[in-house]
Design a protein around this motif. Sequence first.
Motif, PDB file in Angstrom:
ATOM      1  N   PRO A 143      45.444 130.745 -29.054  1.00  0.00           N
ATOM      2  CA  PRO A 143      45.550 131.106 -28.468  1.00  0.00           C
ATOM      3  C   PRO A 143      44.070 131.025 -27.154  1.00  0.00           C
ATOM      4  CG  PRO A 143      45.963 132.742 -29.252  1.00  0.00           C
ATOM      5  CD  PRO A 143      46.049 131.836 -30.907  1.00  0.00           C
ATOM      6  N   GLU A 144      43.152 130.883 -28.028  1.00  0.00           N
ATOM      7  CA  GLU A 144      42.228 130.891 -27.061  1.00  0.00           C
ATOM      8  C   GLU A 144      42.058 129.605 -26.935  1.00  0.00           C
ATOM      9  OE1 GLU A 144      38.276 130.705 -30.237  1.00  0.00           O
ATOM     10  OE2 GLU A 144      38.964 132.942 -29.935  1.00  0.00           O
ATOM     11  N   LEU A 145      42.218 128.139 -27.353  1.00  0.00           N
ATOM     12  CA  LEU A 145      42.580 127.250 -26.876  1.00  0.00           C
ATOM     13  C   LEU A 145      43.970 126.477 -25.339  1.00  0.00           C
ATOM     14  CD1 LEU A 145      41.570 125.016 -29.737  1.00  0.00           C
ATOM     15  CD2 LEU A 145      40.417 125.196 -27.921  1.00  0.00           C
ATOM     16  N   GLU A 146      45.053 127.384 -26.022  1.00  0.00           N
ATOM     17  CA  GLU A 146      46.019 126.782 -25.060  1.00  0.00           C
ATOM     18  C   GLU A 146      45.826 128.004 -24.056  1.00  0.00           C
ATOM     19  OE1 GLU A 146      50.246 127.941 -26.705  1.00  0.00           O
ATOM     20  OE2 GLU A 146      48.806 129.684 -26.579  1.00  0.00           O
ATOM     21  N   ALA A 147      44.378 128.657 -23.386  1.00  0.00           N
ATOM     22  CA  ALA A 147      44.561 129.332 -22.386  1.00  0.00           C
ATOM     23  C   ALA A 147      43.320 128.661 -21.494  1.00  0.00           C
ATOM     24  CB  ALA A 147      43.590 130.738 -22.655  1.00  0.00           C
TER      25      ALA A 147
ATOM     26  N   ASP B 219      51.131 133.152 -40.305  1.00  0.00           N
ATOM     27  CA  ASP B 219      49.508 134.002 -39.914  1.00  0.00           C
ATOM     28  C   ASP B 219      48.186 133.358 -39.699  1.00  0.00           C
ATOM     29  OD1 ASP B 219      51.182 135.927 -38.811  1.00  0.00           O
ATOM     30  OD2 ASP B 219      50.971 136.719 -40.861  1.00  0.00           O
ATOM     31  N   HIS B 220      47.825 132.366 -40.007  1.00  0.00           N
ATOM     32  CA  HIS B 220      47.595 131.343 -40.501  1.00  0.00           C
ATOM     33  C   HIS B 220      45.968 131.369 -39.120  1.00  0.00           C
ATOM     34  CE1 HIS B 220      44.850 127.426 -40.722  1.00  0.00           C
ATOM     35  NE2 HIS B 220      45.273 127.945 -42.722  1.00  0.00           N
ATOM     36  N   TYR B 221      45.005 131.334 -39.522  1.00  0.00           N
ATOM     37  CA  TYR B 221      43.450 131.179 -38.615  1.00  0.00           C
ATOM     38  C   TYR B 221      44.088 131.052 -37.115  1.00  0.00           C
ATOM     39  CZ  TYR B 221      39.185 132.044 -36.842  1.00  0.00           C
ATOM     40  OH  TYR B 221      37.769 132.079 -36.131  1.00  0.00           O
TER      41      TYR B 221
ATOM     42  N   VAL C  39      44.148 132.863 -34.129  1.00  0.00           N
ATOM     43  CA  VAL C  39      43.062 133.163 -33.698  1.00  0.00           C
ATOM     44  C   VAL C  39      43.105 131.432 -32.847  1.00  0.00           C
ATOM     45  CG1 VAL C  39      40.661 132.948 -33.532  1.00  0.00           C
ATOM     46  CG2 VAL C  39      42.673 134.919 -35.271  1.00  0.00           C
ATOM     47  N   LEU C  40      42.093 130.853 -33.078  1.00  0.00           N
ATOM     48  CA  LEU C  40      42.340 129.854 -31.800  1.00  0.00           C
ATOM     49  C   LEU C  40      43.469 128.913 -31.470  1.00  0.00           C
ATOM     50  CD1 LEU C  40      41.047 127.192 -34.922  1.00  0.00           C
ATOM     51  CD2 LEU C  40      39.570 128.689 -33.899  1.00  0.00           C
TER      52      LEU C  40
ATOM     53  N   GLU D 154      42.159 131.965 -44.943  1.00  0.00           N
ATOM     54  CA  GLU D 154      41.227 133.185 -45.800  1.00  0.00           C
ATOM     55  C   GLU D 154      39.816 131.528 -45.588  1.00  0.00           C
ATOM     56  OE1 GLU D 154      39.110 136.117 -48.579  1.00  0.00           O
ATOM     57  OE2 GLU D 154      40.841 136.039 -48.170  1.00  0.00           O
ATOM     58  N   SER D 155      40.179 130.379 -46.150  1.00  0.00           N
ATOM     59  CA  SER D 155      39.707 129.449 -46.541  1.00  0.00           C
ATOM     60  C   SER D 155      39.194 128.596 -45.350  1.00  0.00           C
ATOM     61  CB  SER D 155      40.152 128.508 -47.535  1.00  0.00           C
ATOM     62  OG  SER D 155      39.929 129.471 -48.808  1.00  0.00           O
ATOM     63  N   PHE D 156      39.671 128.419 -44.585  1.00  0.00           N
ATOM     64  CA  PHE D 156      39.421 127.743 -43.097  1.00  0.00           C
ATOM     65  C   PHE D 156      39.150 128.770 -42.014  1.00  0.00           C
ATOM     66  CE2 PHE D 156      40.283 126.932 -38.842  1.00  0.00           C
ATOM     67  CZ  PHE D 156      40.275 125.408 -39.103  1.00  0.00           C
ATOM     68  N   SER D 157      39.061 130.373 -42.196  1.00  0.00           N
ATOM     69  CA  SER D 157      37.971 131.626 -41.403  1.00  0.00           C
ATOM     70  C   SER D 157      37.181 131.145 -41.817  1.00  0.00           C
ATOM     71  CB  SER D 157      39.100 132.550 -41.319  1.00  0.00           C
ATOM     72  OG  SER D 157      38.028 133.928 -40.558  1.00  0.00           O
TER      73      SER D 157
END
Length: 298
Positions: free
Chosen positions: A216-220, A207-209, A213-214, A175-178
């Motif tokens: 999958p986006e960066l793997e693509a 389940d860390h942000y 989230v990051l 949550e803090s990182f998000s």
Amino acid sequence: MIWTEQQLIEMKRNSQLEKSLDISTMTDEEIFRCRVLFFRGALGFLLHSAQKRMKEDWEKSGSDEYLVFCSRQLGKTHLGLVLAIIVCIIWPGSRVLYYGPVKDKLKDIVNDGLAPILLFAPEGLIRRKKSEYRWQIGESELRLCTLERAHIDKYRGWNAKGLICIEEGCFVDSESFSYAWQSVINPQRLRHNPKVLINTTPSVDEDHYIHTVLLPELEAKGAVSNYTIYENPFLSLEQIEKIKKQVTNEVWRREYLAEIFRSITSVAVPEFSDRHVHKIEPPAYANWQTCIDFGGSL
């Protein structure tokens, strides 16, 4: 590409151990050459082979954002600081923001990390400003920032120029990182579009942000890499095997193989596989239902 542990062992077996750069063994001419390279921002001589590959992988990706899942003690801080110095020298007027999890610990880690680099730098090129959290590098500036929720809002309004380096982002809660990423760091990138390097060991929270989230986006974008303890050029296979015997499998896979690994001790509901769950066919005359007891967990 993610290598199996056996493949990593074979690669390690065929590699040569390296030695740390030692200024006490260098001639005056060699030291002078290093200082000339500093003025040019050509600091590859400060990086070991794995750090050079990390830098090259990022450059080849062409991505402004890059994520490295990295083993402990592979030199994340050193790489981040060298990249920050390169940006500051090559692009005068840069403002590099260097993020870490905890404020006081980050200050000590960065100061310790800069100490061996300063041995090779021309006198006065890198100097501390009045604040313990700011360094002047040529005509540019390096500022230390922390991801902790208690401090992150202090950096609202800052603009990054050239680079944002985020070290051990997985070591603050998700949550803090998000919040830091969405509410503070992204706005800091709006005016000057600096590059972002996230260099971290995976979190104990699957389940860390960063994971969900990051990643999958960066793997693509082809902007993710993984570096394990086997790629540490200063450790032999015997030393690595000794470390492996001292830790649990969970710690080994997460901290040293840099894998996202679901903890079997910290999750409320463990992950079940076919060896845990067996289908039982109820008899035709049964009046039955299936339920689960969460044990009062929220």
